[in-house]
Design an enzyme around this catalytic site. Sequence first.
Site, PDB file in Angstrom:
ATOM      1  N   HIS A  87       0.838  -1.200   0.000  1.00 23.20           N
ATOM      2  CA  HIS A  87       0.000   0.000   0.000  1.00 23.20           C
ATOM      3  C   HIS A  87       0.881   1.261   0.000  1.00 23.20           C
ATOM      4  O   HIS A  87       0.668   2.185  -0.786  1.00 23.20           O
ATOM      5  CB  HIS A  87      -0.910  -0.023   1.236  1.00 23.20           C
ATOM      6  CG  HIS A  87      -1.655   1.244   1.478  1.00 23.20           C
ATOM      7  ND1 HIS A  87      -2.888   1.496   0.933  1.00 23.20           N
ATOM      8  CD2 HIS A  87      -1.330   2.341   2.196  1.00 23.20           C
ATOM      9  CE1 HIS A  87      -3.293   2.686   1.315  1.00 23.20           C
ATOM     10  NE2 HIS A  87      -2.362   3.227   2.092  1.00 23.20           N
ATOM     11  N   GLU A  88       1.900   1.286   0.852  1.00 27.92           N
ATOM     12  CA  GLU A  88       2.784   2.461   0.911  1.00 27.92           C
ATOM     13  C   GLU A  88       3.568   2.615  -0.383  1.00 27.92           C
ATOM     14  O   GLU A  88       3.798   3.730  -0.851  1.00 27.92           O
ATOM     15  CB  GLU A  88       3.746   2.364   2.101  1.00 27.92           C
ATOM     16  CG  GLU A  88       3.065   2.352   3.463  1.00 27.92           C
ATOM     17  CD  GLU A  88       2.081   3.493   3.662  1.00 27.92           C
ATOM     18  OE1 GLU A  88       2.304   4.593   3.103  1.00 27.92           O
ATOM     19  OE2 GLU A  88       1.070   3.287   4.364  1.00 27.92           O
ATOM     20  N   HIS A 101       1.684   4.576  -2.726  1.00 31.44           N
ATOM     21  CA  HIS A 101       1.827   6.031  -2.539  1.00 31.44           C
ATOM     22  C   HIS A 101       3.099   6.530  -3.212  1.00 31.44           C
ATOM     23  O   HIS A 101       3.103   7.582  -3.851  1.00 31.44           O
ATOM     24  CB  HIS A 101       1.906   6.372  -1.049  1.00 31.44           C
ATOM     25  CG  HIS A 101       0.582   6.308  -0.341  1.00 31.44           C
ATOM     26  ND1 HIS A 101      -0.557   6.881  -0.861  1.00 31.44           N
ATOM     27  CD2 HIS A 101       0.221   5.754   0.845  1.00 31.44           C
ATOM     28  CE1 HIS A 101      -1.553   6.672  -0.019  1.00 31.44           C
ATOM     29  NE2 HIS A 101      -1.117   5.982   1.021  1.00 31.44           N
TER      30      HIS A 101
END
Lengths: 355, 386
Positions: free
Chosen positions: A233-234, A237
């Site tokens: 998920h990071e 980003h």
Amino acid sequence: MNGLPCRYYDGRTSTPREAEMTITADGNLIVAIDGIENRELHSLSDVRIPHRIADTPRHVRLPGGASCEVRDNDALDEMQVRSDSGRQPVGRRFERLLHRLDSTWRGAAAALAVTAAILLSFTKWGTPAVARLVVLATPPELEAVIGENLMTLFLQLDVLTPTEVDESRQAEILQAFYEMKDDTGVEGAVLGFFSSARFGPNAFALPGGTVVITDELVELAENDEEIIAVLAHELGHVARRHVLRRIAERSSMLVLWTAFTGDVSVAALSLLGPDQLLAQRYSRVAEREADRFAFDYLLDADIPPTRLGDLLQRLEGAHGAGGVPSWLASHPGAEERARDAAGAAERAGGAEAIE
Amino acid sequence: MSEGNTGAGIDAGVESKPDSGASAEAWSLGETLASGRDDHPPVATESDESRTQRLRCTADGWEYFRIWIVNVALTLLTLGVYSAWAKVRARRYLYGHIWLGDTSFDYTANPVAILRGRILVAFVAVALWFANLLSLWYYYAALAVLAPLVPWVVIRARTFQLRNSRYRGVAFDFQGRFWDAAVWYPLMAVASFVTFGLAWPFRIFGRDRFLIEESRFGNKRFRFIGEAGPYYGVYIFVWVMTVVLFIGSCIVLVLPSVGSDPESPSPTAAWFVPVFGVLAGLFSFIYIRARLLSYRWSCTQFGDSDFVLQLSFGAMLWLYASNAVLIIATFGLFTPFARIRVLRYVVDQFLVMQPLGEVTFEAGEAQRLGAAGAEAAGEFGLEIGI
């Protein structure tokens, strides 16, 4: 002669003298001071008549520093219209329009509508577009420098402190992270372990690609797959350069609102409400993008996307004890995201079945 | 006058009541007052040796709102280019509604000069923003490069503002010199930093004295008879009160809720410091502003004229606090009303004591100047009242 009463100042002393002003048909301005024995004649092209603003006294500037203060704005307007004799110069027409706009409620309402339309459409389309351009125009080196500055700040403020996760465990997680990085082709991502009493169990991405995972999160995770899910998920980003985009979005909103209120401090004050709402909306969009990135990777790696949802729900439980932390408010609800994860897993299952 | 501009006003319909009350009181004091729109208000009534005149503000919140919203719309439509014209239009409205005796002030700035200044400031601001983004060190380096320009900017800004302010056809002026400005702007600010703020009140005092003593109206200069002591009084009062209140509220609010468990900080402690910080900052800002603005003007003289300004801390606190709430609640639409409210309050408290008889002022030599300074000062919050 039907003159317009005014006060004449010679520009050398402050003594006012009663006077009358007339504009002649051949484009001259005559000022009769103290009766008629003292008269000045100027060509209109040398005279500056300021725009009318509500019913504020107007100071007509004469050549040589003298001026005439006129209080009867309607009479001065009429006099100007008569001297224009049909052909109104562009400047005069603009002046009339301005006065009509800001002296009537209909004009003010039109201005308000235009303002609202510009502000709303800029917020809806302009801000993201500007942010996208800024992100494209920012070289990765610059982004990395911004990230380093943030990191230095965190370390100086003791928000982040050295990790206590033992090295073999770190190596395992790093191994998984670098595999993921290679598989997804995200360049420049680095993983750092830190302990943080302030952030608690958390993971976040900085501009430039540094991903931070806290000791507290490593502990909270029940298995490696959950950690991988959060890191994916990071990494999402990082891949989409979300932090940089958010900086650009907020700066462009502040610039816009400064134009609106005419003052940076007032802008900051009046943005308190809208900025928070918008920031949260933008950030929810970003979170979903990062989630989607993670789901795609997890499916490829044969990890159930629900792992992300599991951890998120446990996180919400952990943070829930101390009220809603600010980072949560800017994320979609954990339950909702868990559902998305389940949906992604199902769709993948369906795809497999068809194959 | 720009001191008042930062502030605020409710519309005339509602507010005209207290205003007319003030007028009645003013009449009895023998001041020059007339209801807003009279073409030529009556001359002041005269007392024994001098007459006291009250500055009057006839600006109206709704009227200013309409000017403001049209300015905003045109500024947005022209991507900011119109902002220079907008500024002149708004200023002309405000100056034109501040009356001393039977005449109001006049603002004569050229919008093109302001536009030029704004473009320059925008360049510098973007450069600084980039430097800040890159590294704090670049930012400080950029500030160090810009520091020698600060005195020049201050002088330019003040000169531009005053030269474009007129009363009865006579312009104000400013004749400050570079090195005087250099002492009070970058140098004393650095000194205050080094002395942990102890030199700050002295710096504010010196700055005020410099700005006022170098100001001219026509060919005469203003004089400043203030001293540094009262400046220290105001700041020390604020510092002491902040510390006392902080300790006091710590004892009352935080101590009882501190549990035996140091691992879980109490919820009160978590919000106490930021809330106290914001409130203390707000109170100090308004207190210092009300006290120093009053002191500064009451210590200013011009020729045989004296000024008196008595702002009440309570009234200012109410104005600023209610303005802030209303600006937030209206997403900024209250801004023009807020400005007029503060302007009206400050202007209406302003007394001018003049000797008897007709006073005639002679004009000084005025010139045109580029506006870069004025805009840069606006950008860095350096604008100071007339």
